[in-house]
Design a protein around this motif. Sequence first.
Motif: not given
Length: 199
Positions: A157-183
């Motif tokens: 029960d995770v969504s891209s929308t939830s991440y975009r709106e709240t920054g809820d990193t529970e939705a992300l895998t560590p690799t994707i979170e690292d990429y977002i932070n780096r870029e």
Amino acid sequence: MIKIALFGTSADPPTAGHRTILNWLSQHFDWVVVWASDNPFKSHQTSLEHRSAMLLLMIQEINSPRQNLCLYPELSSPRTLETVELAKSLWGDADFTLVIGSDLVEQLPRWYQVEHLLKQVKLLVVPRPGYPPEELDLWQLRRIGADVAIASLSAPDVSSTSYRETGDTEALTPTIEDYINREHLYAWHEAQRRAKVAH
């Protein structure tokens, strides 16, 4: 006949839910063709290039034993019919299944030349939490020619929308979170970074 799953997704950003779906598809199809796309019914916060790069990282992270997950950015088109026609030019007479989330079922009849599209592919609906496939919507799809099946998997029960709106990193895998932070992607991330600098 080779069975190919066609999985285009906004991937804005790709989440643990996308990873679960890709894992499941890799176990049920001979080949899983993946691309990031612009959905004309949505607005996107991040460029197609970044979304495609994140999908590639996720595919590499999954490391499917069958080695049958592959990113095909050249298939990306706002019109799924164009994507399917290009896929047919690449793989000929394969058995194609278009994979969509259950949140898109109601929208699907409004897609470009949908009846022509549905003659060329089977349809696999992936259940999403909060969007149970409604029988009436499925009936309407079948009425216009869809060969519809429901995937037997439970996505988290995770969504891209939830991440975009709240920054809820529970939705992300560590690799994707690292990429977002780096870029330095996504508006809330930039605001958070500026707030840290201000303190």
